[in-house]
Scaffold this motif. Sequence first.
Motif, PDB file in Angstrom:
ATOM      1  N   MET A   1       7.227  17.692  -6.383  1.00 46.56           N
ATOM      2  CA  MET A   1       6.478  18.444  -5.373  1.00 46.56           C
ATOM      3  C   MET A   1       5.321  17.600  -4.846  1.00 46.56           C
ATOM      4  N   SER A   2       4.762  18.032  -3.685  1.00 46.02           N
ATOM      5  CA  SER A   2       3.688  17.259  -3.073  1.00 46.02           C
ATOM      6  C   SER A   2       2.425  17.254  -3.926  1.00 46.02           C
ATOM      7  N   ASP A   3       2.276  18.267  -4.844  1.00 48.69           N
ATOM      8  CA  ASP A   3       1.073  18.300  -5.675  1.00 48.69           C
ATOM      9  C   ASP A   3       1.094  17.213  -6.745  1.00 48.69           C
ATOM     10  N   GLU A   4       2.177  16.424  -6.820  1.00 42.77           N
ATOM     11  CA  GLU A   4       2.215  15.295  -7.735  1.00 42.77           C
ATOM     12  C   GLU A   4       1.294  14.170  -7.256  1.00 42.77           C
ATOM     13  N   TYR A   5       0.937  14.184  -5.991  1.00 45.84           N
ATOM     14  CA  TYR A   5       0.044  13.166  -5.451  1.00 45.84           C
ATOM     15  C   TYR A   5      -1.358  13.350  -6.037  1.00 45.84           C
ATOM     16  N   VAL A   6      -1.891  12.300  -6.632  1.00 50.52           N
ATOM     17  CA  VAL A   6      -3.264  12.384  -7.132  1.00 50.52           C
ATOM     18  C   VAL A   6      -4.231  12.309  -5.965  1.00 50.52           C
TER      19      VAL A   6
ATOM     20  N   GLU B   1      -5.457   9.208   2.755  1.00 49.40           N
ATOM     21  CA  GLU B   1      -5.511  10.235   1.713  1.00 49.40           C
ATOM     22  C   GLU B   1      -5.025  11.596   2.190  1.00 49.40           C
ATOM     23  N   SER B   2      -4.748  11.729   3.477  1.00 46.69           N
ATOM     24  CA  SER B   2      -4.357  13.022   4.034  1.00 46.69           C
ATOM     25  C   SER B   2      -3.033  13.510   3.450  1.00 46.69           C
ATOM     26  N   PRO B   3      -2.931  14.812   3.115  1.00 48.36           N
ATOM     27  CA  PRO B   3      -1.672  15.367   2.580  1.00 48.36           C
ATOM     28  C   PRO B   3      -0.636  15.661   3.652  1.00 48.36           C
ATOM     29  N   GLU B   4      -0.918  15.297   4.904  1.00 45.49           N
ATOM     30  CA  GLU B   4      -0.007  15.640   6.003  1.00 45.49           C
ATOM     31  C   GLU B   4       1.389  15.064   5.783  1.00 45.49           C
ATOM     32  N   PHE B   5       1.467  13.849   5.228  1.00 44.89           N
ATOM     33  CA  PHE B   5       2.770  13.196   5.085  1.00 44.89           C
ATOM     34  C   PHE B   5       3.195  13.091   3.622  1.00 44.89           C
TER      35      PHE B   5
ATOM     36  N   PRO C   1       7.762  10.273  -4.886  1.00 39.96           N
ATOM     37  CA  PRO C   1       6.571   9.779  -4.169  1.00 39.96           C
ATOM     38  C   PRO C   1       5.283   9.924  -4.955  1.00 39.96           C
ATOM     39  N   GLY C   2       5.186  10.989  -5.784  1.00 39.56           N
ATOM     40  CA  GLY C   2       3.979  11.155  -6.589  1.00 39.56           C
ATOM     41  C   GLY C   2       3.784  10.020  -7.577  1.00 39.56           C
ATOM     42  N   GLN C   3       4.883   9.558  -8.173  1.00 36.88           N
ATOM     43  CA  GLN C   3       4.800   8.433  -9.104  1.00 36.88           C
ATOM     44  C   GLN C   3       4.411   7.147  -8.379  1.00 36.88           C
ATOM     45  N   ILE C   4       4.953   6.957  -7.173  1.00 40.71           N
ATOM     46  CA  ILE C   4       4.584   5.787  -6.367  1.00 40.71           C
ATOM     47  C   ILE C   4       3.091   5.821  -6.060  1.00 40.71           C
TER      48      ILE C   4
ATOM     49  N   LYS D   1       1.091   4.970  -9.090  1.00 38.61           N
ATOM     50  CA  LYS D   1       1.218   3.540  -9.397  1.00 38.61           C
ATOM     51  C   LYS D   1       0.242   2.725  -8.550  1.00 38.61           C
ATOM     52  N   TYR D   2       0.170   3.020  -7.264  1.00 42.14           N
ATOM     53  CA  TYR D   2      -0.712   2.239  -6.397  1.00 42.14           C
ATOM     54  C   TYR D   2      -2.173   2.601  -6.626  1.00 42.14           C
ATOM     55  N   ARG D   3      -2.451   3.809  -7.045  1.00 44.17           N
ATOM     56  CA  ARG D   3      -3.825   4.158  -7.421  1.00 44.17           C
ATOM     57  C   ARG D   3      -4.241   3.344  -8.640  1.00 44.17           C
ATOM     58  N   ARG D   4      -3.318   3.199  -9.594  1.00 50.15           N
ATOM     59  CA  ARG D   4      -3.607   2.417 -10.795  1.00 50.15           C
ATOM     60  C   ARG D   4      -3.842   0.948 -10.447  1.00 50.15           C
TER      61      ARG D   4
END
Length: 407
Positions: free
Chosen positions: A1-6, A104-108, A118-121, A124-127
């Motif tokens: 789900m989109s909420d996986e995005y940190v 950082e926008s949740p639009e996409f 996508p949340g894992q990606i 990963k890039y945040r890390r």
Amino acid sequence: MSDEYVKDVFVVNRWILRCAGLWKPSTDAKLVQIPYKIYAIVVFLFVNVYFTSTEFLSLFYTHKNLYNFIKNVNFFLTHFMGAVKVIFWFFKGHVLRDLMGTLESPEFHYEACGGFQPGQIWRKYRRIGFKYSLGFLTLAHMTLSSSYIPPFLTVVLNPPPYQNGTVSPFYQKLPYFSWMPFSYSTPGTYLLALGYQAGPMFSYAYSIVGMDTLFMNIMNFIAAHFVILQGAFASSKMRVLDMNKEMKKNCRHLQTILRVSEDLERVHRYLTLGQLTATLFILCTSLYLISTTPASSKQFYAELVYMVAMGFQLYLYCWFGNEVTLMASEVPVNVWKAEWYDCDLSFKKNMIFTMTRMQKPIYMTVGKFAPLTLQTFVYVSPLGHFLPRMLQNFDSRFSELHIRFLQ
């Protein structure tokens, strides 16, 4: 789900810039905002205006000693570029803040499906951004500590003896020559001079590292969006029923990220040119200073750490720029991987237009003179052959520590 995005993927960059007096605290409380404004004004006037000017004057006092002169030129260039970046932030910081908001926008945001996570990606890039931002800050602290801790310990642990009730003559040198508004011929005044010199140095470190890592992390998340777009295009049929609607969303997402790349390149390219020119000069002169310094001396290790820090700075510019180019180049292949065979003509036209557009490479440049890529780094840097390998080892060690921490 989109909420996986940190959320708040630029948190470490905001924190570093806040320490440098360049990013206001998030609270609206006057008890916080007013002292912070005073702090920011004092840092700007004392460090970036006054102290940088005195460093320039110091060049005239050391021109007869080649070693001290070169060392002062290197420090002056580093701190002058730090002052330039602070001024750049005052005039163009709003552009960078807008780009951060867009990234950082949740639009996409997309829902996970099968192998497309996508949340894992995103995590990963945040890390990656977190790791290299703190790594660069740590290296900056190591550089300054290697210069200022030894003389501090020398004076504290081995003070000059007393003769007839007074301290004997004191001739301890500062880590590097700079104009002082007072004499430092006693241990007490020497420690005061050491603090007077070290304070602005650490302030420069936070402003330089803050601005550099912000630029690098914006490129980092541009690359992250390209990676997510690769998966979004390739998994379209698996995730949605209306392929045309999804293609339009993906194309709008791609156009937004391309515009972010163009805006970042437009606003930052000449600052990048100035920084890389100064860094290359410092790297070359640092090699000279190291070659003329005994390997057993404290100055040798201080110069070596300083050179590695400057090489690391140049490498990060080129590495993150290279990631943007590489990840963007993979988008057309993943557009083709979408199961488009039974789609209508409109979908196929959009697919062809997208693939044709992405045939043109996406580059961050050094003032339009050269692309920010690893190939450029290898060509121009004295450290180009061994620093990438050293950082690969650092990356693998960091990943191992991160896995152990999670366990």
